[in-house]
Motif scaffolding. Structure first.
Motif, PDB file in Angstrom:
ATOM      1  N   ARG A   4      12.951 -21.607  11.358  1.00 49.78           N
ATOM      2  CA  ARG A   4      11.371 -22.116  11.470  1.00 49.78           C
ATOM      3  C   ARG A   4      10.863 -21.852  12.725  1.00 49.78           C
ATOM      4  O   ARG A   4      11.726 -21.722  13.724  1.00 49.78           O
ATOM      5  N   SER A   5       9.689 -21.209  13.021  1.00 47.89           N
ATOM      6  CA  SER A   5       9.214 -20.873  14.398  1.00 47.89           C
ATOM      7  C   SER A   5       8.796 -22.128  15.100  1.00 47.89           C
ATOM      8  O   SER A   5       8.799 -23.396  14.640  1.00 47.89           O
ATOM      9  N   CYS A   6       8.835 -21.983  16.184  1.00 48.53           N
ATOM     10  CA  CYS A   6       8.847 -23.128  17.160  1.00 48.53           C
ATOM     11  C   CYS A   6       7.434 -23.964  17.209  1.00 48.53           C
ATOM     12  O   CYS A   6       6.349 -23.168  16.848  1.00 48.53           O
ATOM     13  N   PRO A   7       7.385 -25.298  17.218  1.00 40.39           N
ATOM     14  CA  PRO A   7       5.927 -26.051  16.990  1.00 40.39           C
ATOM     15  C   PRO A   7       4.866 -25.384  18.129  1.00 40.39           C
ATOM     16  O   PRO A   7       3.695 -25.533  17.768  1.00 40.39           O
ATOM     17  N   CYS A   8       5.374 -24.648  19.226  1.00 38.71           N
ATOM     18  CA  CYS A   8       4.539 -24.367  20.314  1.00 38.71           C
ATOM     19  C   CYS A   8       3.553 -22.979  19.737  1.00 38.71           C
ATOM     20  O   CYS A   8       2.665 -22.495  20.454  1.00 38.71           O
ATOM     21  N   GLY A   9       3.788 -22.463  18.776  1.00 37.24           N
ATOM     22  CA  GLY A   9       3.319 -21.102  18.109  1.00 37.24           C
ATOM     23  C   GLY A   9       4.008 -19.835  18.387  1.00 37.24           C
ATOM     24  O   GLY A   9       3.196 -19.041  17.765  1.00 37.24           O
ATOM     25  N   LEU A  10       5.001 -19.681  18.987  1.00 40.36           N
ATOM     26  CA  LEU A  10       5.578 -18.621  19.434  1.00 40.36           C
ATOM     27  C   LEU A  10       6.598 -18.448  18.122  1.00 40.36           C
ATOM     28  O   LEU A  10       6.994 -19.407  17.636  1.00 40.36           O
ATOM     29  N   PRO A  11       6.799 -16.892  17.752  1.00 41.55           N
ATOM     30  CA  PRO A  11       7.781 -16.829  16.556  1.00 41.55           C
ATOM     31  C   PRO A  11       9.135 -17.301  16.515  1.00 41.55           C
ATOM     32  O   PRO A  11       9.905 -17.233  15.749  1.00 41.55           O
ATOM     33  N   GLN A  12       9.557 -17.618  17.644  1.00 42.58           N
ATOM     34  CA  GLN A  12      11.090 -17.751  17.732  1.00 42.58           C
ATOM     35  C   GLN A  12      11.308 -19.076  17.284  1.00 42.58           C
ATOM     36  O   GLN A  12      10.412 -19.963  17.241  1.00 42.58           O
ATOM     37  N   ALA A  13      12.646 -19.407  16.729  1.00 40.89           N
ATOM     38  CA  ALA A  13      12.859 -20.638  16.339  1.00 40.89           C
ATOM     39  C   ALA A  13      12.929 -21.684  17.586  1.00 40.89           C
ATOM     40  O   ALA A  13      13.183 -21.131  18.953  1.00 40.89           O
ATOM     41  N   TYR A  14      12.844 -22.819  17.359  1.00 41.66           N
ATOM     42  CA  TYR A  14      12.809 -23.935  18.231  1.00 41.66           C
ATOM     43  C   TYR A  14      13.937 -23.773  19.326  1.00 41.66           C
ATOM     44  O   TYR A  14      13.929 -23.858  20.550  1.00 41.66           O
ATOM     45  N   GLU A  15      15.364 -23.439  18.726  1.00 41.57           N
ATOM     46  CA  GLU A  15      16.534 -23.658  19.658  1.00 41.57           C
ATOM     47  C   GLU A  15      16.255 -22.280  20.686  1.00 41.57           C
ATOM     48  O   GLU A  15      16.895 -22.558  22.000  1.00 41.57           O
ATOM     49  N   GLN A  16      15.747 -21.262  20.120  1.00 40.87           N
ATOM     50  CA  GLN A  16      15.516 -20.028  21.239  1.00 40.87           C
ATOM     51  C   GLN A  16      14.412 -20.058  22.051  1.00 40.87           C
ATOM     52  O   GLN A  16      14.160 -19.564  22.740  1.00 40.87           O
ATOM     53  N   CYS A  17      13.574 -21.308  21.601  1.00 37.73           N
ATOM     54  CA  CYS A  17      12.219 -21.205  22.434  1.00 37.73           C
ATOM     55  C   CYS A  17      12.141 -22.413  23.123  1.00 37.73           C
ATOM     56  O   CYS A  17      12.793 -22.735  24.153  1.00 37.73           O
ATOM     57  N   CYS A  18      11.376 -23.489  22.826  1.00 41.50           N
ATOM     58  CA  CYS A  18      11.135 -24.523  23.740  1.00 41.50           C
ATOM     59  C   CYS A  18      12.497 -25.564  23.815  1.00 41.50           C
ATOM     60  O   CYS A  18      12.698 -26.134  24.765  1.00 41.50           O
ATOM     61  N   GLY A  19      13.190 -25.288  22.765  1.00 44.14           N
ATOM     62  CA  GLY A  19      14.526 -26.167  22.643  1.00 44.14           C
ATOM     63  C   GLY A  19      15.514 -25.871  23.900  1.00 44.14           C
ATOM     64  O   GLY A  19      16.176 -26.761  24.362  1.00 44.14           O
ATOM     65  N   ARG A  20      15.273 -24.614  24.408  1.00 39.74           N
ATOM     66  CA  ARG A  20      16.258 -24.239  25.576  1.00 39.74           C
ATOM     67  C   ARG A  20      15.587 -25.093  26.907  1.00 39.74           C
ATOM     68  O   ARG A  20      16.633 -25.516  27.838  1.00 39.74           O
ATOM     69  N   HIS A  21      14.447 -25.304  26.862  1.00 33.19           N
ATOM     70  CA  HIS A  21      13.787 -26.063  28.117  1.00 33.19           C
ATOM     71  C   HIS A  21      14.099 -27.453  27.823  1.00 33.19           C
ATOM     72  O   HIS A  21      14.421 -28.128  28.856  1.00 33.19           O
ATOM     73  N   HIS A  22      14.027 -27.982  26.680  1.00 30.85           N
ATOM     74  CA  HIS A  22      14.330 -29.540  26.327  1.00 30.85           C
ATOM     75  C   HIS A  22      15.839 -29.757  26.704  1.00 30.85           C
ATOM     76  O   HIS A  22      16.156 -30.872  27.255  1.00 30.85           O
ATOM     77  N   SER A  23      16.485 -28.948  26.374  1.00 28.33           N
ATOM     78  CA  SER A  23      18.070 -29.281  26.622  1.00 28.33           C
ATOM     79  C   SER A  23      18.490 -29.111  28.112  1.00 28.33           C
ATOM     80  O   SER A  23      19.579 -29.788  28.493  1.00 28.33           O
ATOM     81  N   GLY A  24      17.578 -28.568  28.964  1.00 30.97           N
ATOM     82  CA  GLY A  24      17.910 -28.194  30.326  1.00 30.97           C
ATOM     83  C   GLY A  24      18.664 -27.162  30.795  1.00 30.97           C
ATOM     84  O   GLY A  24      18.883 -26.669  31.678  1.00 30.97           O
ATOM     85  N   ALA A  25      18.844 -26.421  29.407  1.00 31.13           N
ATOM     86  CA  ALA A  25      19.743 -24.951  29.683  1.00 31.13           C
ATOM     87  C   ALA A  25      18.984 -23.938  30.593  1.00 31.13           C
ATOM     88  O   ALA A  25      19.658 -23.318  31.342  1.00 31.13           O
ATOM     89  N   VAL A  26      17.725 -23.955  30.410  1.00 27.32           N
ATOM     90  CA  VAL A  26      16.692 -23.072  31.005  1.00 27.32           C
ATOM     91  C   VAL A  26      15.603 -23.885  31.604  1.00 27.32           C
ATOM     92  O   VAL A  26      14.795 -24.464  30.663  1.00 27.32           O
ATOM     93  N   ALA A  27      15.168 -23.572  32.631  1.00 28.09           N
ATOM     94  CA  ALA A  27      13.628 -24.163  33.265  1.00 28.09           C
ATOM     95  C   ALA A  27      12.577 -23.111  32.639  1.00 28.09           C
ATOM     96  O   ALA A  27      12.733 -21.907  32.524  1.00 28.09           O
ATOM     97  N   ALA A  28      11.448 -23.867  32.352  1.00 26.13           N
ATOM     98  CA  ALA A  28      10.203 -23.034  31.935  1.00 26.13           C
ATOM     99  C   ALA A  28       9.718 -22.018  33.141  1.00 26.13           C
ATOM    100  O   ALA A  28       9.682 -22.615  34.424  1.00 26.13           O
ATOM    101  N   PRO A  29       9.876 -20.593  32.893  1.00 25.92           N
ATOM    102  CA  PRO A  29       9.550 -20.041  34.007  1.00 25.92           C
ATOM    103  C   PRO A  29       8.018 -19.771  34.528  1.00 25.92           C
ATOM    104  O   PRO A  29       7.784 -19.284  35.633  1.00 25.92           O
ATOM    105  N   THR A  30       7.177 -20.324  33.836  1.00 18.68           N
ATOM    106  CA  THR A  30       5.653 -20.357  34.069  1.00 18.68           C
ATOM    107  C   THR A  30       5.222 -21.424  33.528  1.00 18.68           C
ATOM    108  O   THR A  30       5.588 -22.252  32.887  1.00 18.68           O
ATOM    109  N   ALA A  31       3.751 -21.640  34.277  1.00 16.54           N
ATOM    110  CA  ALA A  31       3.029 -22.926  33.651  1.00 16.54           C
ATOM    111  C   ALA A  31       2.667 -22.753  32.346  1.00 16.54           C
ATOM    112  O   ALA A  31       2.922 -24.015  31.711  1.00 16.54           O
TER     113      ALA A  31
END
Length: 124
Positions: A4-31
């Motif tokens: 399923r697409s991420c709740p943020c509205g982008l088409p990627q799955a949660y794990e490839q989208c916001c999930g990466r930021h939530h886990s701490g694997a990748v910091a959000a690059p922009t505001a």
């Protein structure tokens, strides 16, 4: 893994989208990316992530979740600055929930290189 697409509205799955930021694997690059990941954290009631990405001078304790709130969508209306080249920026958004919406202009700053939410103003 969810397709399923991420709740943020982008088409990627949660794990490839916001999930990466939530886990701490990748910091959000922009505001905007941080705004999207924080919206998703509200959808998922992820208090740890919300507190970690809240500016220390405005951070609440704890996050006050409304147990009856059901977020249904996020629309980014405008961004100003907040790119990888900036130290501050704003994101104006509309977050919809069952029965209404929240329209806010949020302010973000970098603290020790990472984007954090400072505060916001409700927009009529």
């Amino acid at each position: 893994m969810s397709k399923r697409s991420c709740p943020c509205g982008l088409p990627q799955a949660y794990e490839q989208c916001c999930g990466r930021h939530h886990s701490g694997a990748v910091a959000a690059p922009t505001a905007e990316a941080l705004m999207r990941s924080r919206y998703t954290a509200f959808v998922r009631c992820d208090e740890k992530y919300l507190l970690r990405t809240w500016h220390p001078r405005t951070r609440p304790s704890p996050v006050d979740f409304d147990p009856g709130m059901r977020w249904t969508g996020l629309e980014i209306l405008e961004t100003a600055a907040g790119s990888v080249f900036h130290s501050a920026g704003t994101v104006t958004f509309r977050a919809s929930y069952r029965g209404g919406s929240l329209h806010e202009r949020s302010r973000f700053e970098r603290v020790e290189g990472a984007w954090v939410y400072v505060d916001g103003d409700f927009v009529e």
